[in-house]
Design a protein around this motif. Structure first.
Motif, PDB file in Angstrom:
ATOM      1  N   ASP A 190       0.379  -1.443  -0.062  1.00  0.00           N
ATOM      2  CA  ASP A 190       0.185   0.062  -0.303  1.00  0.00           C
ATOM      3  C   ASP A 190       0.463   0.953  -0.061  1.00  0.00           C
ATOM      4  N   ASP A 191       2.059   1.351   0.728  1.00  0.00           N
ATOM      5  CA  ASP A 191       2.859   2.357   0.717  1.00  0.00           C
ATOM      6  C   ASP A 191       3.819   2.720  -0.737  1.00  0.00           C
ATOM      7  N   VAL A 192       3.338   2.276  -1.486  1.00  0.00           N
ATOM      8  CA  VAL A 192       4.227   2.958  -2.956  1.00  0.00           C
ATOM      9  C   VAL A 192       3.737   3.773  -3.599  1.00  0.00           C
ATOM     10  N   ASP A 193       5.655   4.385  -4.047  1.00  0.00           N
ATOM     11  CA  ASP A 193       4.840   5.195  -5.140  1.00  0.00           C
ATOM     12  C   ASP A 193       3.954   4.181  -6.713  1.00  0.00           C
ATOM     13  N   LEU A 194       3.096   4.710  -6.610  1.00  0.00           N
ATOM     14  CA  LEU A 194       2.512   3.971  -7.840  1.00  0.00           C
ATOM     15  C   LEU A 194       2.498   4.502  -9.041  1.00  0.00           C
ATOM     16  N   GLN A 195       2.599   5.514  -9.579  1.00  0.00           N
ATOM     17  CA  GLN A 195       3.634   5.939 -10.731  1.00  0.00           C
ATOM     18  C   GLN A 195       5.249   4.837 -11.127  1.00  0.00           C
ATOM     19  N   LYS A 196       5.987   4.714  -9.452  1.00  0.00           N
ATOM     20  CA  LYS A 196       7.590   3.872 -10.360  1.00  0.00           C
ATOM     21  C   LYS A 196       7.033   2.717 -10.116  1.00  0.00           C
ATOM     22  N   THR A 197       6.064   2.889  -9.852  1.00  0.00           N
ATOM     23  CA  THR A 197       5.843   0.800  -9.372  1.00  0.00           C
ATOM     24  C   THR A 197       5.469   0.143 -10.686  1.00  0.00           C
ATOM     25  N   ASN A 245       8.388   0.458   2.708  1.00  0.00           N
ATOM     26  CA  ASN A 245       9.249   0.344   3.936  1.00  0.00           C
ATOM     27  C   ASN A 245      10.133  -0.265   4.345  1.00  0.00           C
ATOM     28  N   LEU A 246      11.273   0.278   4.889  1.00  0.00           N
ATOM     29  CA  LEU A 246      12.958  -0.154   4.486  1.00  0.00           C
ATOM     30  C   LEU A 246      13.032  -1.624   5.680  1.00  0.00           C
ATOM     31  N   ARG A 247      12.750  -1.724   6.557  1.00  0.00           N
ATOM     32  CA  ARG A 247      12.227  -3.006   7.316  1.00  0.00           C
ATOM     33  C   ARG A 247      11.815  -4.465   6.607  1.00  0.00           C
ATOM     34  N   ARG A 248      10.447  -3.960   6.101  1.00  0.00           N
ATOM     35  CA  ARG A 248       9.678  -5.213   4.764  1.00  0.00           C
ATOM     36  C   ARG A 248      10.164  -4.787   4.026  1.00  0.00           C
ATOM     37  N   SER A 306      -2.312  -9.217   3.952  1.00  0.00           N
ATOM     38  CA  SER A 306      -1.035  -8.950   4.500  1.00  0.00           C
ATOM     39  C   SER A 306       0.543  -9.511   4.204  1.00  0.00           C
ATOM     40  N   GLU A 307       1.386  -9.355   5.066  1.00  0.00           N
ATOM     41  CA  GLU A 307       2.587  -9.369   4.746  1.00  0.00           C
ATOM     42  C   GLU A 307       3.181 -10.740   4.529  1.00  0.00           C
ATOM     43  N   ASP A 308       2.297 -11.396   5.920  1.00  0.00           N
ATOM     44  CA  ASP A 308       2.595 -12.277   5.658  1.00  0.00           C
ATOM     45  C   ASP A 308       1.911 -13.700   4.784  1.00  0.00           C
ATOM     46  N   GLU A 309       0.855 -13.123   4.636  1.00  0.00           N
ATOM     47  CA  GLU A 309      -0.157 -14.248   3.786  1.00  0.00           C
ATOM     48  C   GLU A 309       0.147 -14.104   2.354  1.00  0.00           C
TER      49      GLU A 309
END
Ligand code: NAD
Length: 504
Positions: free
Chosen positions: A285-292, A441-444, A418-421
């Motif tokens: 969800d947190d991405v820069d949509l255009q770049k992604t 998210n760097l940690r993720r 979710s991330e785990d899923e």
């Protein structure tokens, strides 16, 4: 949302490839002779080469037999001592010269690639540069194949590990990168000091033979590189059976790779396999949509989707799901389907009808099971090898496209929570070649890069290949690595030498 305006080229491109091929100054690039023991051989039996966009025959090539393979193995074996005996720097100079010649003839080579493989000319030009890069890379790696000195565990002894060339190598190469997959294998083998016998895909022999012409001009001695075209089963059988062939490198489907591995067991060859992929591309969800979206487009549609790195499952988190689909569909609307030799084309034909048909089966299956097609329906006027770029939303894990590699311009988008899923779903595959993760998210990013079961992982990028990287997969995506400092090891044997009784 419905993409209406994907533009097409129709079959007015009949004759285009022939016209380009007739315009080549290097007539020898289309002579179609096999290259055995330093001779260009015209055999009585011919195979035809077809423009995949139009189905037209564009050239003939000499078809080799099992007997020709035996001649090639003998020639390679004879050439081995002298080639191995050169200094690495001497072999490197020849490889660098080969790379230079490839760059000088880039345009003509690119025309050959597009004419027989179908990819847009701009991508073919890129492939020549990419392919030449492996020759420069391995020229230097050969000079750095150091070996080791081991701190001894025995009094008065010196322990050495040497790297030595394994012997005659065979390279069985695919049609999707008909030049680069040859130089990635042959560059490593030759730099290590091994002669190499190349068996290109029957769909794309012209590129392979042209590249071999330049290898000869660069000064690669007789028998050190040979190219034989023909029936894959007939030609691979003697290569696999013969104990003089010590290494086999294959790029292609997992199904064929498995078969070759099994047959190599009889003579215990060193086998490296670069097989199918089924890449997950995960969008949080947190991405820069255009770049992604730009990254996802590149990861999906390069080589018209016929790429083992192609994003096969695009997992998008629910918060950005609908915005991603809108933006992705808008980008897809700018794709232009057509003949690769037309300058405006971004999506060419599938090289093989079977690949196009596999796309059709996956689209039908997905729609029957509830996926939404957010793109134009099939346009049959383009010709049967063309697959219209297709966007499928709401894809679920039970659909074929979520379970099998597509190898065409069909984008499958799957929502997740979710991330785990998503990690569990991404890892639930027998394939493990490439994966892409998009998150701010760097940690993720670090967590997932550790836990994802793939040989190559792009974080916020779809562009990571090149000579310095260890290209290869986990699980059933392959064995061994190509490129990087690891690639040359596939053609070398390790020798341990112990000098004893040195104390007095
Ligand atoms: P394939 O595996 O049948 O062909 C690849 C190469 O193997 C070609 O040179 C072919 O001539 C040779 N080959 C085929 N059958 C052989 C046999 N029995 N013995 C020896 N050599 C044999 O692949 P395909 O059917 O042309 O393409 C279909 C699938 O293969 C794609 O969907 C994709 O999954 C995979 N593929 C992967 C790559 C890659 O870059 N990893 C490249 C091409 C194809």
């Amino acid at each position: 949302m419905h993409v209406q305006n994907i533009r097409h080229r129709n079959l007015c491109s009949v004759g285009l490839a022939k016209k380009f091929l007739q315009g080549l100054q290097r007539r020898d690039f289309v002579a179609g002779c096999a290259f055995i023991d330093g001779n260009w051989i015209a055999t009585a039996q011919k195979d035809v080469v077809v423009d995949p966009a139009t189905g037209e025959e564009i050239a003939e090539v000499s078809r080799c037999s099992a007997a020709d393979i035996n001649l090639a193995i003998t020639a390679a074996e004879h050439s081995f001592p002298a080639w191995r005996g050169l200094l690495p720097v001497e072999r490197g100079a020849i490889l660098r010269c080969w790379a230079k010649l490839m760059r000088q003839h880039s345009e003509e080579l690119a025309i050959l690639v597009t004419s027989e493989q179908g990819k847009p000319l701009e991508e073919a030009r890129y492939e020549i540069a990419y392919g030449a890069g492996f020759l420069d890379w391995f020229a230097a790696e050969g000079e750095r194949a150091y070996g080791e000195t081991i701190p001894s565990h025995k009094v008065g002894s010196l322990l050495q590990v040497r790297m030595q060339p394994i012997g005659v190598a065979a390279a069985i190469t695919p049609w999707n990168f008909p030049v680069a997959m040859i130089t990635r294998k042959a560059g490593a083998a030759l730099a290590a000091g091994c002669p190499v016998i190349v068996k290109p895909a029957p769909e794309t022999p012209l590129s392979a033979l042209a590249v071999a012409r330049l290898a000869e001009e660069a000064g690669i001695p007789r028998g050190v590189i040979q190219v034989l075209v023909g029936d894959p089963i007939e030609l691979s059988a003697p290569l696999l059976r013969d104990s003089r062939v010590r290494a086999l490198s294959f790029t292609g489907s997992t199904q064929v790779g498995r078969l070759l591995l099994e047959r190599s067991a009889e003579t215990v060859k060193k086998v490296s396999l670069e097989l199918g992929g089924h890449a997950p591309l995960i969008v949080f969800d947190d991405v820069d949509l255009q770049k992604t979206v730009a990254g996802a487009m590149a990861a999906k549609f390069a080589t018209s989707g016929q790429d083992c790195l192609a994003a096969n499952r695009i997992y998008v988190q629910r918060g950005v799901y609908s915005a991603f689909l809108d933006a992705f569909a808008a980008s897809m609307a700018r794709l232009k389907v057509g003949h690769g030799l037309e300058p405006s084309t971004s999506i060419g034909p599938m090289t093989k009808l079977s690949v196009a048909n596999k796309c059709r089966v996956q689209i039908e299956d997905a729609i029957a099971k509830g996926a939404r097609q957010i793109s134009e329906k099939e346009n049959l006027s383009l010709g049967q090898n063309f697959v219209v770029p297709t966007l499928l939303a709401d894809v679920t894990d039970d659909m074929l496209i979520a379970r099998e590699e597509t190898f065409g311009p069909v984008a499958a988008v799957l929502p997740f929570d979710s991330e785990d899923e998503v990690l569990a779903r991404a890892n639930a595959s027998e394939m493990g070649l490439a994966a892409y993760i998009y998150t701010e998210n760097l940690r993720r990013a670090i967590r997932l890069s550790e836990r994802i079961e793939y040989g190559m992982v792009g974080i916020n990028t779809a562009s990571f290949t090149g000579p310095p990287i260890p290209f290869g997969g986990w699980k059933q995506s392959g064995l061994g690595r190509e490129g990087s400092r690891h690639g040359i090891q596939e053609y070398m044997e390790l020798k341990y030498v112990c000098f004893g009784d040195l104390a007095t």
